[in-house]
Design a protein around this motif. Structure first.
Motif, PDB file in Angstrom:
ATOM      1  N   ALA A  28      42.632  25.888  10.274  1.00  0.00           N
ATOM      2  CA  ALA A  28      43.044  27.050   9.287  1.00  0.00           C
ATOM      3  C   ALA A  28      44.090  27.651  10.155  1.00  0.00           C
ATOM      4  CB  ALA A  28      41.972  28.096   9.151  1.00  0.00           C
TER       5      ALA A  28
ATOM      6  N   GLU B 153      48.084  27.776   8.783  1.00  0.00           N
ATOM      7  CA  GLU B 153      48.764  29.121   8.613  1.00  0.00           C
ATOM      8  C   GLU B 153      50.241  29.055   9.426  1.00  0.00           C
ATOM      9  OE1 GLU B 153      48.294  33.956   8.901  1.00  0.00           O
ATOM     10  OE2 GLU B 153      46.575  32.714   9.295  1.00  0.00           O
TER      11      GLU B 153
ATOM     12  N   ALA C 159      48.360  22.569   5.157  1.00  0.00           N
ATOM     13  CA  ALA C 159      47.998  24.060   4.926  1.00  0.00           C
ATOM     14  C   ALA C 159      47.176  24.481   3.782  1.00  0.00           C
ATOM     15  CB  ALA C 159      49.350  25.068   4.995  1.00  0.00           C
TER      16      ALA C 159
ATOM     17  N   LEU D  11      43.680  26.147   4.670  1.00  0.00           N
ATOM     18  CA  LEU D  11      43.616  27.742   4.529  1.00  0.00           C
ATOM     19  C   LEU D  11      42.617  28.125   3.553  1.00  0.00           C
ATOM     20  CD1 LEU D  11      47.750  28.487   3.973  1.00  0.00           C
ATOM     21  CD2 LEU D  11      46.007  29.272   5.710  1.00  0.00           C
TER      22      LEU D  11
ATOM     23  N   SER E 202      46.841  32.199   1.630  1.00  0.00           N
ATOM     24  CA  SER E 202      45.704  31.623   1.450  1.00  0.00           C
ATOM     25  C   SER E 202      46.003  30.194   1.065  1.00  0.00           C
ATOM     26  CB  SER E 202      44.923  32.387   0.042  1.00  0.00           C
ATOM     27  OG  SER E 202      45.831  32.176  -0.987  1.00  0.00           O
ATOM     28  N   LYS E 203      45.073  29.417   0.639  1.00  0.00           N
ATOM     29  CA  LYS E 203      45.331  28.392  -0.196  1.00  0.00           C
ATOM     30  C   LYS E 203      46.311  28.257  -1.318  1.00  0.00           C
ATOM     31  CE  LYS E 203      42.706  24.848  -2.907  1.00  0.00           C
ATOM     32  NZ  LYS E 203      41.151  24.214  -2.927  1.00  0.00           N
TER      33      LYS E 203
END
Length: 200
Positions: free
Chosen positions: A26, A30, A82, A86, A96-97
């Motif tokens: 994660a 980012e 990512a 994320l 976020s995703k």
């Protein structure tokens, strides 16, 4: 600075003993998102630029430009990672995703991957967002205005009740001095005041 900082994180990600691989991925996701975001902006502004995917820890002068097409290919791979790692929901000032998928859809278009762009954009559309249809924020009781006004009023953009916002970076003139960047002060340099009297 942004690219340098993300490369430090990417380069040093495995110097930590992680309890959970998900946490590592994660944070790495980012960092890859931010690096991709800045290279997306750089290449669309300047074309071919030096692509630096490592930590620079000493003086360096021998930078060479890379093809923007090669950079698009790399940031596509980084954003795919990512978007997988994320979190789905974050504070609005953290990617976020769906933030990654939104940018990935644009990069897929640059790479002529049209079906993948549709797939990524559809994931965002079907994500935890919805169009604002009711009044909200500072002017919600002013009957002269409407929901479009509410959406574009600066103080309303980052409100939790604004379900259209995917990722927000607040940088406004009325912010405290330690909370705004040089971007606020130079905004007129990038967006000319066309209605001004000095324009001929």
């Amino acid at each position: 600075n942004y690219i340098r900082n993300t490369n430090v994180i990417i380069n040093r990600i495995d110097r930590i003993e992680w309890d959970k691989q998900e946490d590592r991925n994660a944070i790495l996701g980012e960092a890859l998102f931010y690096r991709s975001y800045w290279y997306y902006r750089l290449t669309l502004t300047f074309g071919d630029v030096p692509f630096i995917d490592y930590e620079i820890d000493r003086a360096k002068l021998d930078f060479y430009s890379h093809s923007k097409l090669a950079i698009f290919k790399q940031i596509q791979a980084d954003l795919e990672f990512a978007s997988k790692w994320l979190p789905e929901v974050t504070l609005k000032d953290r990617p976020s995703k769906y933030t990654a998928l939104h940018l990935l859809a644009k990069v897929y278009l640059l790479n002529l991957k049209f079906s993948k762009a549709i797939e990524a954009a559809t994931s965002v559309i079907n994500g935890p967002y919805s169009l604002m249809t009711k009044r909200f924020g500072k002017w919600q009781n002013d009957n002269f205005r409407n929901v479009i006004w509410d959406l574009h009023w600066p103080e309303n953009k980052a409100l939790g009740e604004n379900t259209e916002s995917i990722w927000i970076n607040v940088d406004r003139a009325e912010a405290p001095e330690n909370a705004k960047t040089g971007g606020t002060g130079t905004m007129r340099s990038h967006t000319p005041n066309w209605h001004g009297q000095l324009v001929r």
